[in-house]
Design a protein around this motif. Structure first.
Motif, PDB file in Angstrom:
ATOM      1  N   LYS A  82       0.819  -1.219   0.000  1.00  0.00           N
ATOM      2  CA  LYS A  82       0.000   0.000   0.000  1.00  0.00           C
ATOM      3  C   LYS A  82       0.852   1.269   0.000  1.00  0.00           C
ATOM      4  O   LYS A  82       0.405   2.319  -0.455  1.00  0.00           O
ATOM      5  N   SER A 105     -10.865   0.662   5.318  1.00  0.00           N
ATOM      6  CA  SER A 105      -9.760  -0.285   5.157  1.00  0.00           C
ATOM      7  C   SER A 105      -9.970  -1.590   5.884  1.00  0.00           C
ATOM      8  O   SER A 105     -10.559  -1.626   6.971  1.00  0.00           O
ATOM      9  N   THR A 106      -9.437  -2.648   5.290  1.00  0.00           N
ATOM     10  CA  THR A 106      -9.332  -3.926   5.993  1.00  0.00           C
ATOM     11  C   THR A 106      -8.047  -3.963   6.819  1.00  0.00           C
ATOM     12  O   THR A 106      -7.724  -4.988   7.398  1.00  0.00           O
ATOM     13  N   ASN A 108      -4.439  -2.691   6.013  1.00  0.00           N
ATOM     14  CA  ASN A 108      -3.158  -2.224   5.484  1.00  0.00           C
ATOM     15  C   ASN A 108      -3.220  -0.810   4.912  1.00  0.00           C
ATOM     16  O   ASN A 108      -2.279  -0.030   5.084  1.00  0.00           O
ATOM     17  N   THR A 109      -4.297  -0.489   4.240  1.00  0.00           N
ATOM     18  CA  THR A 109      -4.446   0.879   3.736  1.00  0.00           C
ATOM     19  C   THR A 109      -4.480   1.846   4.916  1.00  0.00           C
ATOM     20  O   THR A 109      -3.871   2.929   4.864  1.00  0.00           O
ATOM     21  N   GLY A 208      -8.544  -8.199  -3.702  1.00  0.00           N
ATOM     22  CA  GLY A 208      -9.582  -7.806  -2.760  1.00  0.00           C
ATOM     23  C   GLY A 208     -10.434  -6.729  -3.400  1.00  0.00           C
ATOM     24  O   GLY A 208     -11.420  -6.990  -4.080  1.00  0.00           O
ATOM     25  N   ASN A 209     -10.000  -5.486  -3.196  1.00  0.00           N
ATOM     26  CA  ASN A 209     -10.697  -4.363  -3.808  1.00  0.00           C
ATOM     27  C   ASN A 209     -10.270  -4.182  -5.268  1.00  0.00           C
ATOM     28  O   ASN A 209     -10.789  -3.334  -5.987  1.00  0.00           O
ATOM     29  N   ALA A 210      -9.276  -4.947  -5.669  1.00  0.00           N
ATOM     30  CA  ALA A 210      -8.814  -5.066  -7.060  1.00  0.00           C
ATOM     31  C   ALA A 210      -8.020  -3.862  -7.563  1.00  0.00           C
ATOM     32  O   ALA A 210      -7.786  -3.727  -8.760  1.00  0.00           O
ATOM     33  N   GLY A 211      -7.550  -3.021  -6.658  1.00  0.00           N
ATOM     34  CA  GLY A 211      -6.692  -1.907  -7.055  1.00  0.00           C
ATOM     35  C   GLY A 211      -5.328  -2.377  -7.532  1.00  0.00           C
ATOM     36  O   GLY A 211      -4.772  -1.844  -8.492  1.00  0.00           O
ATOM     37  N   ASN A 212      -4.785  -3.388  -6.864  1.00  0.00           N
ATOM     38  CA  ASN A 212      -3.412  -3.784  -7.153  1.00  0.00           C
ATOM     39  C   ASN A 212      -3.288  -4.495  -8.499  1.00  0.00           C
ATOM     40  O   ASN A 212      -2.393  -4.202  -9.279  1.00  0.00           O
ATOM     41  N   THR A 328       2.054  -9.588  -0.727  1.00  0.00           N
ATOM     42  CA  THR A 328       1.593  -8.209  -0.576  1.00  0.00           C
ATOM     43  C   THR A 328       1.823  -7.596   0.806  1.00  0.00           C
ATOM     44  O   THR A 328       1.931  -6.379   0.931  1.00  0.00           O
TER      45      THR A 328
END
Ligand code: AN7
Length: 364
Positions: A82, A105-106, A108-109, A208-212, A328
């Motif tokens: 992140k 956030s879960t 890490n963010t 997860g949120n698919a940003g990566n 990650t």
């Protein structure tokens, strides 16, 4: 230490540890400035993120019959990938004169936003799903001085609420809906391309949120290369696999306990255009990979990261010869899960040499 000894030690360190040529000790924004939306002279909020190691995984390579390497994103300053996006999101926020950032956030963010906000001297609030974030992440977020709001709901509900909040208040949203996050995270693709000199067939990555996965695909696309992207979700939180929003996502990998990913379309496009896929792994497969990584490769990652390895083990190399799994986040983020799911035990012992002998040398 004598001079001779320290000299020797210096030599043996130099001789024994290969210095990855791509590892440079500069802020990520400086390293890749030409490819990022930052001009020279713009404020940079950095903790010296990025330039993370890529380490061979001999046991996994043997198991899947391909060359497997691990990109250690847990080596970032706050212990997860992140930070790549956060240096960009917070630097841009400071450039705009923002005084506060917020995220759902879960875990890490939240930890990353809290650290970069602290460094920037601005305030940070995070909304986390009650009881569902790992202890290490909570500890980080609190010690960095962020305001932690524990929502009686899940991540998707938290994100919906912070979006509403930032629509009506002058606070910058630093979730991966923020374009600067994706911009920063795409640099991991640049690093891999450099480290492997373009020899990469497939990337395994948790989703997860698919940003990566979106960011990696953007990075590879900008370079004009096309490794296959294999994304993996946890079975109980696999909306991109089933095509259905998951109202009540559940998984041991709390980082990816997400039922309505923001970057849904982007992730599906990344998988399709790279001739990859997004598939599911069960919690027991995640935990098996989590233990294997730690006990056979010496890599303590968090469970969400192990989902990438679980997926590789479950579905195989599919003809790829050069594979990278993205680890990650680091294992210390989530000590409870490591303590609850391992094959060892703690052996109590009184202060007596015979009992120590028995404990150390006796049958396990
Ligand atoms: C270790 O911190 O969503 O698919 O709020 O912490 O880009 O969401 C974390 C996600 C993988 C999934 N591995 O990445 C958050 C959050 C780890 C993570 C993911 C997360 P995305």
């Amino acid at each position: 230490m004598s001079e001779g000894m320290s000299e020797q030690l210096g030599q043996s360190i130099q001789g024994g540890v290969e210095q990855p040529s791509a590892r440079r000790h500069v802020p990520l924004i400086e390293r890749y400035r030409e490819r990022l939306p930052f001009a020279p002279g713009d404020p940079v909020v950095s903790l010296q993120e990025g330039s993370t190691p890529v380490v061979p995984a001999p046991v996994l390579s043997e198991l899947v019959g391909a060359r497997v390497r691990l990109k250690l994103e847990g080596a970032n300053p706050t212990g997860s990938f992140k930070d790549r996006g956060m240096t960009c999101a917070v630097s841009a926020a400071v450039r705009e004169g923002a005084k506060a950032v917020v995220c759902a956030s879960t875990g890490n963010t939240a930890a990353s936003a809290a650290a970069y906000a602290a460094r920037a001297g601005i305030t940070c609030a995070v909304i986390v799903p009650e009881g569902k974030i790992a202890q290490g992440k909570l500890a980080q977020t609190l010690i960095h001085g962020a305001r932690v709001i524990s929502l009686a709901g899940n991540f998707d509900q938290a994100l919906e609420l912070v979006r509403q909040l930032t629509d009506t208040h002058p606070i910058v949203l630093v979730n991966s809906v923020n374009e600067f996050r994706v911009e920063g995270q795409k640099t991991a693709a640049f690093e891999l391309h450099e480290a492997l000199e373009g020899e990469l067939d497939a990337l395994c990555i948790p989703v997860g949120n698919a940003g990566n996965i979106t960011a990696y695909w953007r990075g590879f696309s900008e370079l004009g290369v096309k490794p296959r992207l294999f994304g993996f979700q946890a079975e109980g939180a696999a909306p991109l696999v089933t095509g259905q929003i998951v109202e009540r996502p559940e998984t041991v990998a709390s980082a990816i306990r997400i039922g309505r990913p923001v970057r849904w379309e982007d992730a599906m496009a990344a998988a399709r255009d790279s001739r990859g896929s997004i598939r599911a792994v069960s919690d027991s497969e995640i935990l098996a990979a989590f233990r294997l990584l730690a006990s056979k490769e010496g890599m303590f990652s968090e469970p969400a990261s192990a989902a990438a390895v679980a997926g590789l083990l479950k579905y195989g190399a599919e003809g790829a010869e050069e594979i990278v799994c993205v680890l990650t986040g680091r294992g210390l983020k989530d000590p409870e899960t490591a303590i609850a799911h391992n094959d060892g035990r703690v052996i109590p012992c009184p202060v007596e040499i015979e009992r120590i002998e028995e404990a150390v040398l006796g049958d396990p």
